[in-house]
Scaffold this motif. Sequence first.
Motif, PDB file in Angstrom:
ATOM      1  N   ILE B  28       0.848  -1.186   0.000  1.00 48.47           N
ATOM      2  CA  ILE B  28       0.000   0.000   0.000  1.00 48.47           C
ATOM      3  C   ILE B  28       0.886   1.239   0.000  1.00 48.47           C
ATOM      4  O   ILE B  28       1.825   1.342   0.780  1.00 48.47           O
ATOM      5  N   ALA B  29       0.594   2.135  -0.945  1.00 46.38           N
ATOM      6  CA  ALA B  29       1.307   3.423  -0.983  1.00 46.38           C
ATOM      7  C   ALA B  29       0.302   4.467  -0.489  1.00 46.38           C
ATOM      8  O   ALA B  29      -0.026   4.498   0.688  1.00 46.38           O
ATOM      9  N   GLY B  30      -0.257   5.282  -1.391  1.00 43.19           N
ATOM     10  CA  GLY B  30      -1.254   6.265  -0.951  1.00 43.19           C
ATOM     11  C   GLY B  30      -2.560   5.612  -0.536  1.00 43.19           C
ATOM     12  O   GLY B  30      -3.329   6.163   0.250  1.00 43.19           O
ATOM     13  N   THR B  32      -5.195   5.179  -2.360  1.00 45.97           N
ATOM     14  CA  THR B  32      -6.403   5.749  -2.977  1.00 45.97           C
ATOM     15  C   THR B  32      -7.068   4.779  -3.949  1.00 45.97           C
ATOM     16  O   THR B  32      -8.249   4.889  -4.224  1.00 45.97           O
ATOM     17  N   GLU B  52       5.060   3.723   2.544  1.00 40.21           N
ATOM     18  CA  GLU B  52       5.150   5.187   2.551  1.00 40.21           C
ATOM     19  C   GLU B  52       6.161   5.737   3.556  1.00 40.21           C
ATOM     20  O   GLU B  52       6.497   6.906   3.499  1.00 40.21           O
ATOM     21  N   ARG B 106      -2.508  12.497  -1.699  1.00 45.92           N
ATOM     22  CA  ARG B 106      -2.306  11.130  -1.232  1.00 45.92           C
ATOM     23  C   ARG B 106      -1.775  10.194  -2.322  1.00 45.92           C
ATOM     24  O   ARG B 106      -0.966   9.322  -2.042  1.00 45.92           O
TER      25      ARG B 106
END
Lengths: 434, 290, 156
Positions: B28-30, B32, B52, B106
Amino acid sequence: MTVITRPAPPPVVEEAAEGAVGKRKSRHDALLQVTGQALYGVDMKAPGMLWAKAVRSPYPHARIVRIDPTRALSIPGVACVITARDIPHNRYGFTHQDQRVLADDRVRYVGEAVAVVAAETLRVATEAAKEVVVEYEPLPAVFDPIEAMQPGAPQVHEGGNIAARLHIRDGDVERGFSEAEIIVEEEFRTPFVEHCHLEPHAALAIPGPQGTLTIYSSVQRPFLVASDVAKVLSMPLSHVRVVATSVGGGFGGKNEMTLEPWVGLLALRTGRPVKMVFTREEEFQATTVRHPYRMRYRTGVRRDGTLVARSVEIISDCGAYVSWGASTLAKACIHAAGPYVIPHVKIEGFLVYTNNPVGGAMRGFGVPQVGFAYECHTDSVAAAVGMDPITFRLRNGLRDGCRLPTGQVLERVTLHQTLQRALELAGWERGAVP
Amino acid sequence: MSFLYFVPATVQEAVELLSHYGEDAKVIAGGTDLVVRIRDGLIQPAALVDIERIPELSRISLEDSRLHIGATATIASILESIEVNHLAPVVSEAARQMGAVQLRNRATIGGNLASAVPSADMAPPLLVLEATVSITGPSGEQTLPIDEFFTGPHQSALRPDEVLTSIEIPVQESGTGAAFVKFGKRSAQVIAVVNAAAWVRIRKGRIEEARIALGAVAPTPIRARGAEVLLRGQEIRADLLEDAAQAAAMEARPITDFRGTLEFRRELCRVLVRRALEQAVQRAIKREQE
Amino acid sequence: MTFHLRFWLNGQEVRTEVEPDETLLWVLRERLNMTGTKVGCEAGDCGACTVLLDGRPVTSCLLLAPKAHGRHVVTIEGLGSPAKLHPLQQAFITYGALQCGFCGPGMLLSAAALLTQNPHPTEREVREAIAGNLCRCTGYQKIVQAILAVSRGEVP
Ligand SMILES: Cc1cc2nc3c(=O)[nH]c(=O)nc-3n(C[C@H](O)[C@H](O)[C@H](O)COP(=O)(O)OP(=O)(O)OC[C@H]3O[C@@H](n4cnc5c(N)ncnc54)[C@H](O)[C@@H]3O)c2cc1C
Ligand code: FES
Ligand code: FES
């Protein structure tokens, strides 16, 4: 447990006495809104509250063979599951008592609720709703109102798919057309529209002493909802109190009962407060929409631009239940001839059941659809006689003392002044093409 | 339906976690894209690896005449980067048209590429700039040309145990220009019906080389190589750009869905490619003169 | 798995245990009882759930709670209070910028972040800054006017 104090009514009389008309006034709840303190339906809470989640039909039309909540009820945290069997009087509606609180023998649109689960948390309620076993036997469905009017079309309800039929007649339309020099005929269609109020439907029911119920709901018509809840749950009206919270937009979409009887009954059954909030997906799928209309306009006019006859046929796609369909269609028919002097008028409206989402009330209540049609049509008629659309409207527009096709005689008509002012503001030059 | 949540401090640690949990783990990064897909029940990961908080992954810098953009650089940080604005303005141009403020704050560039949707807005500019992507897995780091990265809808060269670490963009010589155009149903917060980027290198009124990329008209973002060939070595003329735009539209393989019909998308390809080419040529001429 | 979340909410340190799949929106509204932050779509589209994360507007419905760990969050409750309104809050009242008010908390936070970053925006910049906040009631005109009025120091 929960003490509810009735807020003081706003001092409406004093404000009016001060002369509120023509002055800028801020909303009485503006301070609460900008500080995030206004309480909307989604914000309501009570100690010990359960969360409710609906089990909805994946089919547009199907017979319900069996509903088995056993597996859902065995999940830890699930408090109660209700189905049509639990609803004492499972019929409601304004003009037609065709709507079910929960689907009984059949489902008639995708998203129609068949059961509702209450559980300790939203997470458990959501999981449990998936575990309610519903066995369906899919039936042929109909999505087009014209097809639905044909013999042999799938029947959405017993008694045929034409839920209502309305007529308005003024003068002798046949004679009118025979006097016309030019006849213009056109068809217009409008789509479904979802209200898309930013706040979804949300309610909290709190059981009180002696089987009474208080329901906080994001609703536009709390008294209508209270009487409908009392009726479907077979309770005295005095036992049901519906309190409208701040409403995060309604536009007609919160003009009727939706989730209130579910949370109400679940609260009575469990003896605990029950809260429910629709997801945005449920808003699009399972709440009311603006009715799509098909409108056939036929207008007779003389070469000098005098309107002599108009016939209008309106077919309203009612969806699976009538709800406000007959009322909106009536309003549409009243307005369908447009704000023009026409001696001979015939208007005919059909409200047709389909397996589409239920049409309800939405801003303008049937009038925006016909307004779109008759104004487009007016441009076409003006073009057919070679007149510019403004001159044509000024010539045929209603004035004081004019009679509508319904027989109503108009007073204080400001159509000409309004149009003139709009032209000034728009910088319209006569003869310009719209 | 919850999941395990890990916050590794290094890429190495992230790769170890991914190798350990295999297919059940997701980067998972942002978030979104991922959070929406989890909520909709489209995926049910058992573990999330949050990349992140790995400091070097969000760096934007100039290294040996290549612009380096870390995978977790947000769209907002790309927009605010003087380097990107200066050295790859077409990337900023696409970034500006993504989502709205909240989303840009994000969403990451790596997430945009790794989501591997045909409409990803950052893909066409990177395709025409012939960027490369760096990927780290259990067996170390490798670098790929970006047009080998996308393999299908929601499919890329990334394996479940790999992390996309950065994007490298060659610094552009004088006489080059690029442009990105997007068509959506409104100007903010939309997924493209079609998006397109064009890049040209010109010298003395001639197109030496051209590159065209299209999004949302095939299973992956694509290069329109046939149209590029038409332009190569030609003198700049309006009808030439139109011919190339038409050729690009014929190379597209659009489908009909709720955002637009096949025919509408094809027509959009023609219009958007012509506009992108016109702007790219203008920008190249300006840079040649500088 | 529980995640021990620690963050600063409107300047105050908050510690709470969450499931990692809870969003910051859920934590604020349901665990911390801060219902000023609204919920409209849970898909990042409407902006009703906008909060400031380290000063930047983000949609809290897309932010998994662990992402807020160690960071500063500002919600509408932290922008101003009835006793001491932020100039934007006053302007929204004066200009009648809200009808149902449901978009208000998110809209105000997006506007506040804009004016911090860019105290004198153009109308276009204002519209871009609130493009991620849907309002179904007002048509935006008065919202834009209210924000511009604050930027010109015209609010009482
Ligand atoms: C309201 C809204 C508006 C949007 N508007 C746009 C738009 O205008 N244009 C557009 O193109 N997209 C848009 N999107 C889609 C999405 O936001 C973007 O693609 C965004 O860039 C994704 O980045 P992220 O960091 O949030 O990705 P995440 O959600 O964190 O991840 C996306 C996917 O990529 C994987 N991943 C992420 N980073 C890495 C990495 N470094 N290595 C390996 N795998 C990785 C994840 O496992 C996941 O499968 C929008 C989404 C929303 C909700
Ligand atoms: S609730 Fe978060 S954007 Fe709509
Ligand atoms: S005031 Fe109702 S959504 Fe904006």
